[in-house]
Design a protein around this motif. Structure first.
Motif, PDB file in Angstrom:
ATOM      1  N   LEU A 243     -30.172   5.901  -0.760  1.00 51.72           N
ATOM      2  CA  LEU A 243     -30.261   4.513  -0.315  1.00 51.72           C
ATOM      3  C   LEU A 243     -28.939   4.071   0.307  1.00 51.72           C
ATOM      4  O   LEU A 243     -28.925   3.417   1.366  1.00 51.72           O
ATOM      5  N   ALA A 244     -27.825   4.434  -0.329  1.00 53.93           N
ATOM      6  CA  ALA A 244     -26.509   4.062   0.213  1.00 53.93           C
ATOM      7  C   ALA A 244     -26.294   4.664   1.591  1.00 53.93           C
ATOM      8  O   ALA A 244     -25.793   4.002   2.510  1.00 53.93           O
ATOM      9  N   GLU A 245     -26.680   5.923   1.761  1.00 55.25           N
ATOM     10  CA  GLU A 245     -26.499   6.575   3.053  1.00 55.25           C
ATOM     11  C   GLU A 245     -27.387   5.949   4.123  1.00 55.25           C
ATOM     12  O   GLU A 245     -26.961   5.780   5.277  1.00 55.25           O
ATOM     13  N   ALA A 246     -28.612   5.586   3.752  1.00 57.27           N
ATOM     14  CA  ALA A 246     -29.514   4.962   4.721  1.00 57.27           C
ATOM     15  C   ALA A 246     -29.029   3.573   5.113  1.00 57.27           C
ATOM     16  O   ALA A 246     -29.106   3.186   6.290  1.00 57.27           O
ATOM     17  N   LEU A 247     -28.508   2.821   4.163  1.00 60.53           N
ATOM     18  CA  LEU A 247     -27.977   1.494   4.483  1.00 60.53           C
ATOM     19  C   LEU A 247     -26.708   1.611   5.330  1.00 60.53           C
ATOM     20  O   LEU A 247     -26.463   0.770   6.213  1.00 60.53           O
ATOM     21  N   ALA A 248     -25.913   2.654   5.086  1.00 58.19           N
ATOM     22  CA  ALA A 248     -24.692   2.849   5.865  1.00 58.19           C
ATOM     23  C   ALA A 248     -25.003   3.041   7.344  1.00 58.19           C
ATOM     24  O   ALA A 248     -24.218   2.652   8.216  1.00 58.19           O
TER      25      ALA A 248
END
Length: 323
Positions: free
Chosen positions: A77-82
């Motif tokens: 999720l963090a990578e996708a939001l980044a």
């Protein structure tokens, strides 16, 4: 290669088995006896920052735990939001993993303790990034922490509840135990133990079945008592901040009843149903329990694109409401 037509460059790298090129750094915050540790993905200029609060048990900053979950939902999720410029901070809970030094006994904890740690993380993140306010995203039990923190911490942008139970833990445990016919011989003792814990008293597990001895282990009874005293729907009703409530239609642990409790209690909140999303934030076809269970151990499956879009839209479009 039509399956890759929607992927960004980072998504293509993930599909090929390499980690996306997302700049991540270790961040620490003061804990009660030693530092808490987490991973910061700094936001792009002018973009929001989301603190991801992990779910129950020994769940680490990536959303994995040694009890069989290796799906890495928080990291993904963090990578996708980044990729959308949105920053994240994901954390190890006090006494666990890289936050082990923060407290001697990770089981000797309360929701109020986790709120204290959340406040420490908010301060550390503001110092590291210059963010004026942070969004709290709580997953599962972490949503209860986020709701409790919203009552105590000032200058938050808002909160996001993802796969969070809307009822007190005792009610949820009873429902989960009754749902499995194999538990029938244990139900009387299990429900008696739950009722005792709900009164704030500890349970003697010596005469109980080994499975119940594990569920109600003396080491965790203090936390269970504290958690059973929390009413998530009531906390949501008391929360004035912008709030997004996300429920997955294939979630095996948090049901539509929990979502309905939130909808009834917090009419001011924005509600988002993702029909295919399960408890580890992956899209799974309805009626596919084997695939659902398998997804808990599969970090190659991306998190729900609808979840990423919904969170990104909420924290960008609604951030002015908290300023």
């Amino acid at each position: 290669m039509k399956v890759l037509h929607w992927l960004s460059a980072g998504g293509l790298l993930a599909a090929l088995g390499a980690a996306p090129a997302v700049a991540q750094e270790t961040l620490v915050a003061p804990g009660p006896q030693g530092d808490l540790a987490g991973t910061l993905v700094a936001p792009a200029e002018g973009q929001p920052l989301v603190l991801i609060i992990p779910g129950s048990g020994p769940t680490d900053r990536d959303g994995n735990n040694p009890l069989g979950v290796t799906a890495a939902p928080y990291r993904l999720l963090a990578e996708a939001l980044a990729e959308r410029g949105i920053g994240t901070l994901r954390i190890d809970k006090r006494g666990m993993f890289a936050s082990k030094a923060a407290v001697a006994d990770a089981n000797a904890v309360t929701i109020a303790d986790y709120v204290t740690d959340t406040a420490s993380w908010v301060g550390a993140a503001r110092t590291a990034t210059g963010a004026e306010c942070l969004w709290l995203l709580g997953h599962s039990e972490g949503g209860i922490v986020a709701l409790a923190a919203a009552q105590e911490i000032s200058d938050l942008c808002g909160i996001i509840l993802v796969a969070v139970p809307g009822r007190p833990l005792g009610m949820v445990l009873r429902e989960q135990l009754r749902a499995n016919p194999a538990n029938a011989p244990l139900l009387e003792d299990a429900e008696a133990a739950i009722a005792t814990l709900e009164t704030g008293e500890r349970v003697d597990v010596t005469p109980l079945h080994p499975a119940l001895q594990s569920l109600f282990a003396p080491a965790v009874q203090g936390f269970l008592i504290d958690l059973m005293a929390q009413d998530p729907a009531a906390l949501a009703k008391q929360t004035d901040l912008p709030m997004l409530i996300v429920h997955g239609g294939t979630d095996l642990q948090v049901t539509a009843t929990d979502a309905q409790m939130f909808r009834a209690a917090a009419s001011q909140a924005k509600y988002f149903e993702i029909p295919a999303m399960n408890h580890v934030l992956k899209d799974i076809p309805d009626g596919a329990p084997a695939a659902n269970r398998a997804s808990y151990g599969d970090p190659s499956l991306p998190v729900s694109r609808a979840l990423v879009a919904g969170v990104a839209d909420f924290v960008t479009r609604d951030r002015g409401a908290s300023e």
